[in-house]
Design an enzyme around this catalytic site. Sequence first.
Site, PDB file in Angstrom:
ATOM      1  N   CYS A 126      21.300 -26.473  63.639  1.00  0.00           N
ATOM      2  CA  CYS A 126      20.041 -27.157  63.912  1.00  0.00           C
ATOM      3  C   CYS A 126      20.351 -28.357  64.789  1.00  0.00           C
ATOM      4  O   CYS A 126      21.516 -28.684  65.010  1.00  0.00           O
ATOM      5  CB  CYS A 126      19.317 -27.570  62.634  1.00  0.00           C
ATOM      6  SG  CYS A 126      17.548 -27.864  62.976  1.00  0.00           S
ATOM      7  N   CYS A 143      18.465 -31.414  64.349  1.00  0.00           N
ATOM      8  CA  CYS A 143      17.832 -32.631  63.818  1.00  0.00           C
ATOM      9  C   CYS A 143      18.828 -33.737  63.484  1.00  0.00           C
ATOM     10  O   CYS A 143      18.436 -34.901  63.404  1.00  0.00           O
ATOM     11  CB  CYS A 143      16.954 -32.299  62.612  1.00  0.00           C
ATOM     12  SG  CYS A 143      17.751 -31.310  61.358  1.00  0.00           S
ATOM     13  N   CYS A 146      13.916 -30.876  64.926  1.00  0.00           N
ATOM     14  CA  CYS A 146      14.874 -29.775  64.928  1.00  0.00           C
ATOM     15  C   CYS A 146      15.034 -29.131  66.311  1.00  0.00           C
ATOM     16  O   CYS A 146      15.745 -28.147  66.461  1.00  0.00           O
ATOM     17  CB  CYS A 146      14.473 -28.727  63.896  1.00  0.00           C
ATOM     18  SG  CYS A 146      14.463 -29.387  62.214  1.00  0.00           S
ATOM     19  N   LYS A 158      11.454 -20.342  55.652  1.00  0.00           N
ATOM     20  CA  LYS A 158      11.674 -21.767  55.378  1.00  0.00           C
ATOM     21  C   LYS A 158      10.341 -22.501  55.477  1.00  0.00           C
ATOM     22  O   LYS A 158       9.705 -22.528  56.526  1.00  0.00           O
ATOM     23  CB  LYS A 158      12.670 -22.360  56.368  1.00  0.00           C
ATOM     24  CG  LYS A 158      12.868 -23.854  56.194  1.00  0.00           C
ATOM     25  CD  LYS A 158      13.998 -24.391  57.034  1.00  0.00           C
ATOM     26  CE  LYS A 158      14.059 -25.904  56.948  1.00  0.00           C
ATOM     27  NZ  LYS A 158      15.207 -26.442  57.710  1.00  0.00           N
ATOM     28  N   ARG A 199      17.570 -35.306  53.902  1.00  0.00           N
ATOM     29  CA  ARG A 199      17.215 -36.083  55.103  1.00  0.00           C
ATOM     30  C   ARG A 199      18.055 -37.355  55.183  1.00  0.00           C
ATOM     31  O   ARG A 199      18.388 -37.818  56.266  1.00  0.00           O
ATOM     32  CB  ARG A 199      15.729 -36.427  55.080  1.00  0.00           C
ATOM     33  CG  ARG A 199      14.818 -35.201  55.020  1.00  0.00           C
ATOM     34  CD  ARG A 199      14.333 -34.784  56.380  1.00  0.00           C
ATOM     35  NE  ARG A 199      13.657 -33.496  56.370  1.00  0.00           N
ATOM     36  CZ  ARG A 199      12.330 -33.309  56.318  1.00  0.00           C
ATOM     37  NH1 ARG A 199      11.541 -34.373  56.270  1.00  0.00           N
ATOM     38  NH2 ARG A 199      11.819 -32.100  56.336  1.00  0.00           N
ATOM     39  N   ARG A 237       7.586 -31.926  60.263  1.00  0.00           N
ATOM     40  CA  ARG A 237       8.028 -30.654  60.824  1.00  0.00           C
ATOM     41  C   ARG A 237       6.974 -29.543  60.678  1.00  0.00           C
ATOM     42  O   ARG A 237       7.286 -28.366  60.724  1.00  0.00           O
ATOM     43  CB  ARG A 237       9.314 -30.205  60.134  1.00  0.00           C
ATOM     44  CG  ARG A 237      10.459 -31.224  60.153  1.00  0.00           C
ATOM     45  CD  ARG A 237      11.791 -30.514  59.969  1.00  0.00           C
ATOM     46  NE  ARG A 237      12.885 -31.351  59.509  1.00  0.00           N
ATOM     47  CZ  ARG A 237      13.487 -32.298  60.226  1.00  0.00           C
ATOM     48  NH1 ARG A 237      13.065 -32.573  61.443  1.00  0.00           N
ATOM     49  NH2 ARG A 237      14.497 -32.974  59.721  1.00  0.00           N
ATOM     50  N   LYS A 273      13.542 -20.649  51.327  1.00  0.00           N
ATOM     51  CA  LYS A 273      13.810 -22.065  51.089  1.00  0.00           C
ATOM     52  C   LYS A 273      12.496 -22.830  51.098  1.00  0.00           C
ATOM     53  O   LYS A 273      11.721 -22.644  52.013  1.00  0.00           O
ATOM     54  CB  LYS A 273      14.734 -22.576  52.199  1.00  0.00           C
ATOM     55  CG  LYS A 273      15.052 -24.045  52.115  1.00  0.00           C
ATOM     56  CD  LYS A 273      15.898 -24.440  53.286  1.00  0.00           C
ATOM     57  CE  LYS A 273      16.013 -25.947  53.271  1.00  0.00           C
ATOM     58  NZ  LYS A 273      16.323 -26.494  54.555  1.00  0.00           N
ATOM     59  N   SER A 313      17.891 -29.914  48.192  1.00  0.00           N
ATOM     60  CA  SER A 313      18.338 -31.209  47.692  1.00  0.00           C
ATOM     61  C   SER A 313      17.308 -31.826  46.730  1.00  0.00           C
ATOM     62  O   SER A 313      17.681 -32.398  45.710  1.00  0.00           O
ATOM     63  CB  SER A 313      18.599 -32.151  48.862  1.00  0.00           C
ATOM     64  OG  SER A 313      17.443 -32.298  49.662  1.00  0.00           O
ATOM     65  N   TYR A 325      23.741 -27.211  45.554  1.00  0.00           N
ATOM     66  CA  TYR A 325      24.528 -28.440  45.556  1.00  0.00           C
ATOM     67  C   TYR A 325      25.387 -28.557  44.303  1.00  0.00           C
ATOM     68  O   TYR A 325      26.306 -29.367  44.266  1.00  0.00           O
ATOM     69  CB  TYR A 325      23.600 -29.653  45.698  1.00  0.00           C
ATOM     70  CG  TYR A 325      22.964 -29.697  47.062  1.00  0.00           C
ATOM     71  CD1 TYR A 325      23.666 -30.215  48.149  1.00  0.00           C
ATOM     72  CD2 TYR A 325      21.701 -29.156  47.295  1.00  0.00           C
ATOM     73  CE1 TYR A 325      23.120 -30.217  49.414  1.00  0.00           C
ATOM     74  CE2 TYR A 325      21.136 -29.161  48.562  1.00  0.00           C
ATOM     75  CZ  TYR A 325      21.851 -29.684  49.622  1.00  0.00           C
ATOM     76  OH  TYR A 325      21.320 -29.674  50.881  1.00  0.00           O
TER      77      TYR A 325
HETATM   78  C1  PBG Z   1      17.614 -29.094  58.821  1.00  0.00           C
HETATM   79  C2  PBG Z   1      17.773 -28.647  57.416  1.00  0.00           C
HETATM   80  C3  PBG Z   1      17.066 -29.105  56.303  1.00  0.00           C
HETATM   81  C4  PBG Z   1      17.609 -28.476  55.219  1.00  0.00           C
HETATM   82  C5  PBG Z   1      18.610 -27.618  55.665  1.00  0.00           C
HETATM   83  N1  PBG Z   1      18.685 -27.731  57.037  1.00  0.00           N
HETATM   84  C6  PBG Z   1      16.009 -30.140  56.190  1.00  0.00           C
HETATM   85  C7  PBG Z   1      14.768 -29.982  56.925  1.00  0.00           C
HETATM   86  O1  PBG Z   1      14.435 -28.928  57.426  1.00  0.00           O
HETATM   87  O2  PBG Z   1      14.084 -30.982  57.024  1.00  0.00           O
HETATM   88  C8  PBG Z   1      17.156 -28.704  53.802  1.00  0.00           C
HETATM   89  C9  PBG Z   1      18.252 -28.849  52.839  1.00  0.00           C
HETATM   90  C10 PBG Z   1      17.927 -29.497  51.545  1.00  0.00           C
HETATM   91  O3  PBG Z   1      16.946 -30.199  51.309  1.00  0.00           O
HETATM   92  O4  PBG Z   1      18.757 -29.297  50.687  1.00  0.00           O
HETATM   93  N2  PBG Z   1      16.986 -28.225  59.662  1.00  0.00           N
HETATM   94 ZN    ZN Z   2      16.670 -29.295  61.588  1.00  0.00          ZN
END
Ligand code: PBG
Ligand code: ZN
Length: 324
Positions: free
Chosen positions: A115, A117, A125, A192, A202, A218, A249, A275, A314
Amino acid sequence: MAGLSLRRTRLAAATRELVREVDLDPRKLIQPLFVVEGLAAREPVPGLSDVWRDTPESLARQVEADLAAGVDKFLLFGVPETRREQSFDHGFTVAQIEVLRRRFGSGIWLAADICLCAATSHGHCGLLNEARDHVDNGASVAALVDYALACATAGVDCVAPSDMMDGRIGAIRTALQAAGLGRTLLMSYAAKFHSAFYGPFRLAADSAPAAGGALQDRASYQIDPARPTDARRSAQRDADEGADILMVKPGLPCLDVLRDLSASIPLPWAAYQTSGEQAALDLLAANGLGDAARLQRETWIALRRAGADMIISYAARRARTLLA
Ligand code: PBG
Ligand code: ZN
């Protein structure tokens, strides 16, 4: 007919073990890793137990500890020091992949999150258009292809695009093939959603979007949780474009989607226990409001029951203790 019926198989622990349909196995878990450029010492990720923003040095030590704990599969997030609008420098993350590969060889299974970001100055992203009011799909896909090729060349087993641009899976698959990297796995964050359960991430990846105007979040590229049909379209498209593994996800908020899609699209399925989901469990346990092991087991079982072949978690590195 008097007496017990459904309860008979629940009476003894040994019987319960025999009749269990869903197994938890640390070998089905993937541990996320964050490696951050320019850090003096490693830092904990807020809200998560035993998850770190690692330096290159502490990363290798962490992987050694994880291997000793029985975890050998990883999803790496590289966080470069310099943020840009375009023409990204992937040197830092690529160097970390090369070091891990040299040091651990085929003793680890390594995926790289693909990604932008953590590399863009605005935290989106992808790349913005000139007016800075839109994430430009074509330019973003081109930059994602570059990053995926760099990580694949450096030796990851798997590239995992998490950006949610249209057409990135096909573009990355074509580029990998053309570069002689046809054996690199492609895991798509296909389903996602635009979720509030990404909070600690983040902070870990320093990737909160802040472009101002219409681009404060996003929502223009991640799936609306009220629009499950798009998860199906996205997953089918990514399967058709050449993904090897598809992902849902976040995890628990999307069990229905995981159930539906894993039953209808015959590819391996991953669930990402994000997370924010992990922080919720860790906070319950830390406040004496729940048992860490039981909370973790119940959520992992739910994800496996709904159709996940593998879980990105995690807490993977704590699995031995939690599953004991
Ligand atoms: C970035 C990304 C994210 C996650 C994995 N890759 C965050 C988002 O899309 O804002 C989320 C991971 C998590 O919260 O554990 N593209
Ligand atoms: Zn991203």
